[in-house]
Write an enzyme that holds these catalytic residues in place. Structure first.
Site, PDB file in Angstrom:
ATOM      1  N   GLU A  60      43.906  46.682  52.206  1.00  0.00           N
ATOM      2  CA  GLU A  60      43.833  45.417  51.480  1.00  0.00           C
ATOM      3  C   GLU A  60      42.416  44.847  51.467  1.00  0.00           C
ATOM      4  O   GLU A  60      42.012  44.223  50.481  1.00  0.00           O
ATOM      5  CB  GLU A  60      44.778  44.389  52.126  1.00  0.00           C
ATOM      6  CG  GLU A  60      46.255  44.751  52.055  1.00  0.00           C
ATOM      7  CD  GLU A  60      46.852  44.508  50.692  1.00  0.00           C
ATOM      8  OE1 GLU A  60      46.614  43.445  50.117  1.00  0.00           O
ATOM      9  OE2 GLU A  60      47.546  45.405  50.190  1.00  0.00           O
ATOM     10  N   ASP A  78      44.495  41.359  38.437  1.00  0.00           N
ATOM     11  CA  ASP A  78      45.743  42.113  38.290  1.00  0.00           C
ATOM     12  C   ASP A  78      46.849  41.301  37.619  1.00  0.00           C
ATOM     13  O   ASP A  78      48.013  41.702  37.610  1.00  0.00           O
ATOM     14  CB  ASP A  78      46.234  42.604  39.651  1.00  0.00           C
ATOM     15  CG  ASP A  78      46.582  41.471  40.607  1.00  0.00           C
ATOM     16  OD1 ASP A  78      46.320  40.298  40.269  1.00  0.00           O
ATOM     17  OD2 ASP A  78      47.110  41.749  41.701  1.00  0.00           O
ATOM     18  N   THR A  83      44.510  36.043  44.703  1.00  0.00           N
ATOM     19  CA  THR A  83      45.067  36.789  45.823  1.00  0.00           C
ATOM     20  C   THR A  83      44.322  36.319  47.065  1.00  0.00           C
ATOM     21  O   THR A  83      43.093  36.238  47.057  1.00  0.00           O
ATOM     22  CB  THR A  83      44.874  38.301  45.631  1.00  0.00           C
ATOM     23  OG1 THR A  83      45.623  38.726  44.506  1.00  0.00           O
ATOM     24  CG2 THR A  83      45.320  39.077  46.851  1.00  0.00           C
TER      25      THR A  83
END
Length: 278
Positions: A60, A78, A83
């Site tokens: 990640e 995305d 995020t």
């Protein structure tokens, strides 16, 4: 709700070598959380849970230092908005909203509380409306607060870790299988559609029986990883399958079903190792 993968590791030309971090920090207890069964076994063991956190962080955030990721936040393009945090909470999928709500329950008037209406408005989209650079700065400020760190730990466990580990134990899987389930739910989310965790598991079970059904553990886990790779390839943001090919499949092919160190693997071209139990 789908949790997006975080920052992809650097290009294959650079090989970063990292070693294990500090011992595990015990996560806070969310009122709605259900702890994994049989405490002390599998990923419920704090040392093995620490390994799981470091493995996920290598993919990640290109680092084994998962505790440094409380402050992480960016839009990785995305379609899920921002995020952020230790597990890739997303502004567009609802889990970031739930996190900030939980943080506000624990600490009313915190620096992120005023963004709750905006997070509600952008849920389900990639919009930054009402958020933007001010929200990004507030997130990084909040990340210094141990209450916010606890809130992130709580939501990670409630939404991702505990459900995946409990399902893995129900399916008769050991430590590696529990991690494989956990990493899948982190990237794909806990839904039941074909490219979410539940759908991936269902596809795998059409190919092989779980150990709880009398099947071979290695055969089933290979079927699960095959199903996960197929799901990953449906999204441009996830079409690099190295976290399956050069990490999880490496451990599985070595017969390391207990996820015991030493562990050596690659994600997105970068090399990592954990030599001893954290």
């Amino acid at each position: 709700m789908i949790a997006a993968v975080g920052v992809l590791a650097g290009g294959g030309a650079s090989l970063a070598l990292a070693t294990a971090g500090n011992a595990a920090t015990t996560a806070g207890s969310h009122p709605a959380a259900v702890a994994p069964k049989a405490a002390g076994a599998g990923l419920a063991d704090p040392h093995k849970k620490e390994i799981a956190m470091e493995l996920v962080s290598s993919a990640e955030n290109s680092s084994l230092d998962w505790k440094a990721q409380y402050k992480y936040i960016e839009d990785i393009g995305d379609g899920r908005g921002y995020t952020a945090g230790i597990i890739g909470f997303c502004s567009g999928t609802g889990d970031m909203l739930e996190l900030v709500q939980h943080y506000t329950d624990l600490k009313p008037g915190n620096v992120l509380a005023k963004y709750l209406p905006a997070l509600e408005d952008v849920n389900g989209s990639d919009s930054h409306a009402g958020l933007g650079s001010a929200f990004v700065s507030a997130w990084k400020t909040a990340a210094k607060d141990t209450v916010f760190q606890t809130a992130q730990n709580d939501e990670r466990d409630r939404v991702y870790f505990n459900p995946s580990v409990n399902q893995a134990k129900t399916d008769g899987l050991g430590t590696l299988g529990q991690f494989i389930y956990y990493d899948a739910i982190v990237m794909h989310g806990p839904g039941s559609d074909p490219v979410s965790f539940g759908g991936i598991r269902k596809t795998a079970m059409k190919k092989a029986k779980t150990p709880a059904q009398g099947g071979n553990e290695t055969t089933y886990l290979n079927a699960f990883l095959d199903a996960r790779k197929a799901a990953m390839k449906t999204e441009d943001a996830h079409d690099d399958t190295s976290r399956v090919d050069t990490e999880q499949r490496v451990f599985l092919n070595a017969g390391n079903l207990n996820l015991d160190p030493p562990l050596k693997w690659k994600t997105y071209g970068d090399s990592y190792q954990i030599l001893t139990l954290p």
